[in-house]
Design a protein around this motif. Structure first.
Motif, PDB file in Angstrom:
ATOM      1  N   ASP A 210       0.834  -1.207   0.000  1.00 47.99           N
ATOM      2  CA  ASP A 210       0.000   0.000   0.000  1.00 47.99           C
ATOM      3  C   ASP A 210       0.868   1.256   0.000  1.00 47.99           C
ATOM      4  O   ASP A 210       0.556   2.241  -0.683  1.00 47.99           O
ATOM      5  N   ARG A 211       1.964   1.227   0.757  1.00 49.59           N
ATOM      6  CA  ARG A 211       2.871   2.385   0.808  1.00 49.59           C
ATOM      7  C   ARG A 211       3.516   2.613  -0.549  1.00 49.59           C
ATOM      8  O   ARG A 211       3.651   3.750  -1.009  1.00 49.59           O
ATOM      9  N   VAL A 212       3.903   1.531  -1.229  1.00 44.31           N
ATOM     10  CA  VAL A 212       4.512   1.650  -2.561  1.00 44.31           C
ATOM     11  C   VAL A 212       3.498   2.215  -3.554  1.00 44.31           C
ATOM     12  O   VAL A 212       3.821   3.117  -4.333  1.00 44.31           O
ATOM     13  N   ALA A 213       2.281   1.720  -3.524  1.00 49.30           N
ATOM     14  CA  ALA A 213       1.243   2.217  -4.441  1.00 49.30           C
ATOM     15  C   ALA A 213       1.010   3.711  -4.228  1.00 49.30           C
ATOM     16  O   ALA A 213       0.896   4.477  -5.201  1.00 49.30           O
ATOM     17  N   ARG A 214       0.973   4.125  -2.973  1.00 49.68           N
ATOM     18  CA  ARG A 214       0.777   5.550  -2.670  1.00 49.68           C
ATOM     19  C   ARG A 214       1.965   6.376  -3.162  1.00 49.68           C
ATOM     20  O   ARG A 214       1.805   7.453  -3.742  1.00 49.68           O
ATOM     21  N   LEU A 215       3.173   5.860  -2.949  1.00 47.74           N
ATOM     22  CA  LEU A 215       4.382   6.551  -3.392  1.00 47.74           C
ATOM     23  C   LEU A 215       4.400   6.691  -4.924  1.00 47.74           C
ATOM     24  O   LEU A 215       4.725   7.749  -5.457  1.00 47.74           O
ATOM     25  N   LEU A 216       4.048   5.626  -5.637  1.00 49.18           N
ATOM     26  CA  LEU A 216       4.022   5.676  -7.099  1.00 49.18           C
ATOM     27  C   LEU A 216       2.998   6.694  -7.596  1.00 49.18           C
ATOM     28  O   LEU A 216       3.215   7.348  -8.616  1.00 49.18           O
ATOM     29  N   LYS A 217       1.906   6.856  -6.866  1.00 48.14           N
ATOM     30  CA  LYS A 217       0.856   7.799  -7.261  1.00 48.14           C
ATOM     31  C   LYS A 217       1.247   9.238  -6.932  1.00 48.14           C
ATOM     32  O   LYS A 217       1.056  10.144  -7.736  1.00 48.14           O
ATOM     33  N   GLU A 218       1.833   9.461  -5.752  1.00 46.36           N
ATOM     34  CA  GLU A 218       2.079  10.821  -5.265  1.00 46.36           C
ATOM     35  C   GLU A 218       3.517  11.303  -5.459  1.00 46.36           C
ATOM     36  O   GLU A 218       3.770  12.505  -5.416  1.00 46.36           O
TER      37      GLU A 218
ATOM     38  N   SER B 151       9.432   9.191   2.065  1.00 45.64           N
ATOM     39  CA  SER B 151       9.860   8.412   0.897  1.00 45.64           C
ATOM     40  C   SER B 151       9.661   9.254  -0.348  1.00 45.64           C
ATOM     41  O   SER B 151       8.604   9.861  -0.532  1.00 45.64           O
ATOM     42  N   THR B 152      10.672   9.263  -1.182  1.00 46.98           N
ATOM     43  CA  THR B 152      10.625   9.999  -2.439  1.00 46.98           C
ATOM     44  C   THR B 152      10.990   9.063  -3.565  1.00 46.98           C
ATOM     45  O   THR B 152      11.960   8.307  -3.470  1.00 46.98           O
ATOM     46  N   LEU B 153      10.219   9.118  -4.623  1.00 49.08           N
ATOM     47  CA  LEU B 153      10.462   8.307  -5.791  1.00 49.08           C
ATOM     48  C   LEU B 153      11.615   8.914  -6.578  1.00 49.08           C
ATOM     49  O   LEU B 153      11.598  10.096  -6.914  1.00 49.08           O
ATOM     50  N   ILE B 154      12.657   8.117  -6.834  1.00 47.32           N
ATOM     51  CA  ILE B 154      13.801   8.598  -7.612  1.00 47.32           C
ATOM     52  C   ILE B 154      14.085   7.592  -8.718  1.00 47.32           C
ATOM     53  O   ILE B 154      13.647   6.445  -8.657  1.00 47.32           O
ATOM     54  N   GLU B 155      14.808   8.041  -9.717  1.00 46.53           N
ATOM     55  CA  GLU B 155      15.259   7.147 -10.779  1.00 46.53           C
ATOM     56  C   GLU B 155      16.733   6.884 -10.552  1.00 46.53           C
ATOM     57  O   GLU B 155      17.525   7.806 -10.359  1.00 46.53           O
ATOM     58  N   LEU B 156      17.119   5.614 -10.541  1.00 50.30           N
ATOM     59  CA  LEU B 156      18.505   5.222 -10.309  1.00 50.30           C
ATOM     60  C   LEU B 156      18.856   4.173 -11.340  1.00 50.30           C
ATOM     61  O   LEU B 156      18.202   3.133 -11.422  1.00 50.30           O
TER      62      LEU B 156
END
Length: 195
Positions: free
Chosen positions: A155-163, A186-191
């Motif tokens: 659920d946390r990952v889904a929320r992070l991917l959305k927000e 948590s911040t979505l980054i590209e690595l």
């Protein structure tokens, strides 16, 4: 198959330096290896022509072979790779600055992929959790989340991917069994091309 090496005019580092060629020893060493082995050589070097700024060049050297198999000369060519080289150097310096900031940050920082596998951890995270960086990179979020928190990870990952960024209260389990209350951002980054 031993062949006598051709007798080229005596070369000196100072001759190359007078032509404006930095690192003359490197170029002479490649010539000597080519003459001894009879095979082409490719390497990077620096060349300076006249008053122009030094250029980074990919250099290729190949033996010039006569019909009887004897090496009679060396063919040298170069490809200007200055822009690529300077970009690589700037990237390396940027990565060094990032690594220093990351490692020396006072707050624990963990980088994980969508599956929860840790990709990196800074010193503060290692100290707080009691694991080395090498140990943490073999673990997942589930290994440091208490069991009741592990179930909420998808659920946390889904929320992070959305927000893109999410903050929440959590707790982690240290190596010694301590429960560490945490406030997570948590911040979505590209690595390496991956999120």
């Amino acid at each position: 198959d031993h062949r006598d090496l051709p007798s080229f005019p005596t070369r000196r580092s100072s001759d190359l330096a007078e032509l404006g060629i930095p690192e003359p020893g490197q170029h002479m060493e490649m010539d000597d290896e080519l003459l001894a082995e009879g095979s082409s050589k490719f390497y990077e070097g620096t060349l300076k022509v006249g008053d122009r700024r030094p250029q980074r060049v990919m250099i290729g050297k190949s033996p010039l072979v006569a019909a009887d198999g004897q090496i009679t000369g060396i063919v040298t060519f170069g490809l200007d790779i200055t822009d690529r080289y300077e970009a690589e150097q700037a990237l390396r310096k940027s990565e060094e600055r990032f690594r220093s900031l990351f490692d020396n940050a006072g707050d624990p920082i963990l980088i994980n992929d969508e599956s929860g596998r840790f990709l990196d951890a800074n010193r503060a995270a290692c100290k707080a959790l009691g694991y080395t960086r090498d140990e943490l990179t073999t673990m997942t979020v589930g290994d440091v989340d208490p069991p009741e928190r592990s179930a909420t990870y998808p659920d946390r990952v889904a929320r992070l991917l959305k927000e893109g960024t999410v903050s929440f209260d959590a707790s982690h389990l240290a190596r010694d069994g301590r429960v560490i209350p945490s406030e997570i951002t948590s911040t979505l980054i590209e690595l390496d091309g991956k999120r």
